[in-house]
Design a protein around this motif. Structure first.
Motif, mmCIF file in Angstrom:
data_model
loop_
_atom_site.group_PDB
_atom_site.id
_atom_site.type_symbol
_atom_site.label_atom_id
_atom_site.label_comp_id
_atom_site.label_asym_id
_atom_site.label_seq_id
_atom_site.Cartn_x
_atom_site.Cartn_y
_atom_site.Cartn_z
ATOM 1 N N VAL A 4 -41.129 60.866 -88.441
ATOM 2 C CA VAL A 4 -41.261 61.846 -89.525
ATOM 3 C C VAL A 4 -42.379 62.813 -89.142
ATOM 4 O O VAL A 4 -43.549 62.444 -89.106
ATOM 5 C CB VAL A 4 -41.566 61.151 -90.867
ATOM 6 C CG1 VAL A 4 -41.760 62.202 -91.960
ATOM 7 C CG2 VAL A 4 -40.447 60.190 -91.252
ATOM 8 N N VAL A 5 -42.003 64.047 -88.832
ATOM 9 C CA VAL A 5 -43.003 65.022 -88.380
ATOM 10 C C VAL A 5 -43.682 65.728 -89.544
ATOM 11 O O VAL A 5 -44.808 66.196 -89.419
ATOM 12 C CB VAL A 5 -42.372 66.052 -87.421
ATOM 13 C CG1 VAL A 5 -41.953 65.391 -86.123
ATOM 14 C CG2 VAL A 5 -41.191 66.770 -88.054
ATOM 15 N N SER A 6 -42.992 65.815 -90.684
ATOM 16 C CA SER A 6 -43.577 66.415 -91.890
ATOM 17 C C SER A 6 -42.804 65.926 -93.101
ATOM 18 O O SER A 6 -41.607 65.614 -93.004
ATOM 19 C CB SER A 6 -43.533 67.947 -91.854
ATOM 20 O OG SER A 6 -44.336 68.468 -90.830
ATOM 21 N N ALA A 7 -43.473 65.882 -94.245
ATOM 22 C CA ALA A 7 -42.836 65.544 -95.520
ATOM 23 C C ALA A 7 -43.372 66.511 -96.556
ATOM 24 O O ALA A 7 -44.567 66.466 -96.893
ATOM 25 C CB ALA A 7 -43.132 64.096 -95.911
ATOM 26 N N VAL A 8 -42.513 67.406 -97.050
ATOM 27 C CA VAL A 8 -42.965 68.475 -97.945
ATOM 28 C C VAL A 8 -42.094 68.525 -99.194
ATOM 29 O O VAL A 8 -40.988 67.979 -99.219
ATOM 30 C CB VAL A 8 -42.957 69.843 -97.232
ATOM 31 C CG1 VAL A 8 -43.931 69.844 -96.063
ATOM 32 C CG2 VAL A 8 -41.554 70.193 -96.744
ATOM 33 N N SER A 9 -42.604 69.214 -100.231
ATOM 34 C CA SER A 9 -41.942 69.164 -101.529
ATOM 35 C C SER A 9 -41.255 70.460 -101.954
ATOM 36 O O SER A 9 -40.727 70.539 -103.057
ATOM 37 C CB SER A 9 -42.963 68.774 -102.615
ATOM 38 O OG SER A 9 -44.029 69.717 -102.652
#
Length: 225
Positions: free
Chosen positions: A31-36
């Protein structure tokens, strides 16, 4: 094998945290990024260059299809997997037409999610058992609807690929004839599969030749880019 890089996008923080923990438990994914939100996702696309985007956006703001379309514009080659509680055929149809590679219910199992993401990464698209029925439903309705045919949702280049598929050209020959790479051909094919409701090259060739549903006349299709 290097890990598949995944960008997670969901406007529900609890879902985002859970999905992140789940994927980090699989050795195949990073997982390189987790954004909303969609804007943050577009920024991460430019910086992190993920292989897959897993998104649940759609309950508010951009909507499912608009979210997929915006991600596709920001990074045309990324593969997008929608994971949502919305399982009505209309949402599935619009997501695939916008460029999604898979459409999953939030009720799926841990292993089904893993296998679907791996399939999308390797082959360009995947259909879950639940979604397959919805895809067949709207594909069947479209074939019976004249101007509402799934062919109407294809771009000019996708129609050109489909025309060559109908002539029994394989991926390598299509790439050579169109002057593009085999990988680009596979990307086109994955989107064609999703839009037509087919799952492989043979089934798509049969569709194009008119063996599935109503006859398809490719000679009348524009092949411009």
């Amino acid at each position: 094998m290097s890990a598949v890089k995944v960008l997670l996008v969901d406007d529900e923080q609890l879902v985002l945290d859970g999905m992140c923990s789940l994927l980090e438990g699989f050795q195949e994914f990073e997982v390189v990024s987790a954004v909303s939100d969609g804007e943050a996702a577009l920024r991460c696309l430019r910086v992190d260059h993920p292989h897959l985007v897993v998104t649940g956006l759609g309950g508010a703001g951009m909507g499912i299809a608009n979210a997929v379309r915006a991600i596709r514009r920001g990074s045309p080659h990324v593969r997008i997997v929608v994971v949502t509680s919305r399982q009505q055929a209309v949402f599935v149809r619009e997501a695939f037409l916008a460029g999604a590679s898979a459409y999953l219910s939030r009720r799926i199992s841990r292993e089904e999610l893993r296998q679907t993401l791996l399939t999308v990464h390797r082959e360009g698209a995947a259909l879950s058992g639940e979604t397959a029925g919805l895809v067949l439903q709207f594909a069947s309705e479209a074939r019976l609807g004249g101007d509402g045919s799934p062919l109407a949702g294809l771009t000019g280049r996708e129609r050109q690929v489909l025309s060559l598929v109908a002539d029994d050209h394989d991926t390598g020959r299509i790439a050579s004839q169109m002057g593009i790479s085999p990988k680009t051909v596979r990307n086109y094919l994955s989107r064609i599969y999703a839009k037509l409701g087919t799952s492989n090259l043979v089934q798509t060739a049969l569709y194009a030749k008119g063996s599935l549903g109503s006859p398809v006349r490719l000679e009348g299709l524009s092949l411009e880019t």
